[in-house]
Enzyme design. Sequence first.
Site, mmCIF file in Angstrom:
data_model
loop_
_atom_site.group_PDB
_atom_site.id
_atom_site.type_symbol
_atom_site.label_atom_id
_atom_site.label_comp_id
_atom_site.label_asym_id
_atom_site.label_seq_id
_atom_site.Cartn_x
_atom_site.Cartn_y
_atom_site.Cartn_z
ATOM 1 N N LYS A 40 16.138 4.377 0.721
ATOM 2 C CA LYS A 40 15.580 4.184 -0.605
ATOM 3 C C LYS A 40 15.205 5.501 -1.284
ATOM 4 O O LYS A 40 15.201 5.600 -2.482
ATOM 5 C CB LYS A 40 14.295 3.334 -0.499
ATOM 6 C CG LYS A 40 14.531 1.926 -0.015
ATOM 7 C CD LYS A 40 13.252 1.082 -0.077
ATOM 8 C CE LYS A 40 12.375 1.349 1.098
ATOM 9 N NZ LYS A 40 11.248 0.368 1.234
ATOM 10 N N GLU A 96 21.865 12.087 -0.673
ATOM 11 C CA GLU A 96 20.789 11.847 0.296
ATOM 12 C C GLU A 96 19.560 12.659 -0.105
ATOM 13 O O GLU A 96 19.667 13.755 -0.649
ATOM 14 C CB GLU A 96 21.304 12.235 1.693
ATOM 15 C CG GLU A 96 20.290 12.262 2.814
ATOM 16 C CD GLU A 96 19.716 10.908 3.216
ATOM 17 O OE1 GLU A 96 19.244 10.180 2.327
ATOM 18 O OE2 GLU A 96 19.705 10.619 4.426
ATOM 19 N N ASP A 100 16.968 16.043 7.924
ATOM 20 C CA ASP A 100 15.952 16.525 8.853
ATOM 21 C C ASP A 100 16.668 16.825 10.178
ATOM 22 O O ASP A 100 17.212 17.913 10.357
ATOM 23 C CB ASP A 100 14.896 15.422 8.960
ATOM 24 C CG ASP A 100 13.714 15.792 9.830
ATOM 25 O OD1 ASP A 100 13.364 16.962 9.892
ATOM 26 O OD2 ASP A 100 13.125 14.883 10.449
ATOM 27 N N VAL A 150 7.517 16.124 3.719
ATOM 28 C CA VAL A 150 7.669 16.198 2.278
ATOM 29 C C VAL A 150 7.552 14.807 1.658
ATOM 30 O O VAL A 150 8.097 13.843 2.200
ATOM 31 C CB VAL A 150 9.051 16.810 1.939
ATOM 32 C CG1 VAL A 150 9.237 16.934 0.436
ATOM 33 C CG2 VAL A 150 9.211 18.168 2.606
#
Length: 177
Positions: A40, A96, A100, A150
């Site tokens: 999302k 995206e 990570d 973040v």
Amino acid sequence: MPDVKVMFPPDEVAKAVGRVAADIKRDYRDKNPLLVAILKSSFVFLADLVRALNMHLELDFARHFSYGRGVENSGKVRVIQRPATLVRGRDVIIVEDIVDTGLTLSLFLEALRRRKPASVKTCVLLEKPSRRKVAVPIDYLGFSVPDKFVVGYGLDYDEKFRYLPAICWLEDKSQEP
Ligand code: IMP
Ligand code: MG
């Protein structure tokens, strides 16, 4: 409640999105790319990106689950919704929010490539290079960031903070909000 600190204010984010859009526009001038956004958290980035692109394109969504509550990747990534659009023969750009460990994007790339697109590139708002576990190609990048959690600009911590207009980070990630 952790402290929310600004990492990139809205004007810097807008500049980065503009730069990324200009690069994509240059590379896809005579094409009709299919943007596949991974839901999302990419929804705010995507909304700004398509308006900065200001060109013909198609849009679809895929959804992955990798994080439960909290800030650590569970390591288990599964596809829960694939794009409905026919991918075969298309010039696909995956959108995206953040890379990570790289697990989500690499699995998604693999699944997409099996569907025989003409080309696949990746457009990523943020990456944390120090956290990478698997190598993934990032063709268009907003910002490289340090190993901080973040939030904002669509990104969440346990569904919170998506509404923040700046890209922010949480000062104490061990604390429950
Ligand atoms: P990866 O599979 O470890 O690369 O993680 C990718 C996904 O984890 C992203 O799509 C995000 O939804 C989530 N994620 C990773 N780091 C952060 C972060 O700092 N803030 C919010 N979400 C994150
Ligand atoms: Mg997320």
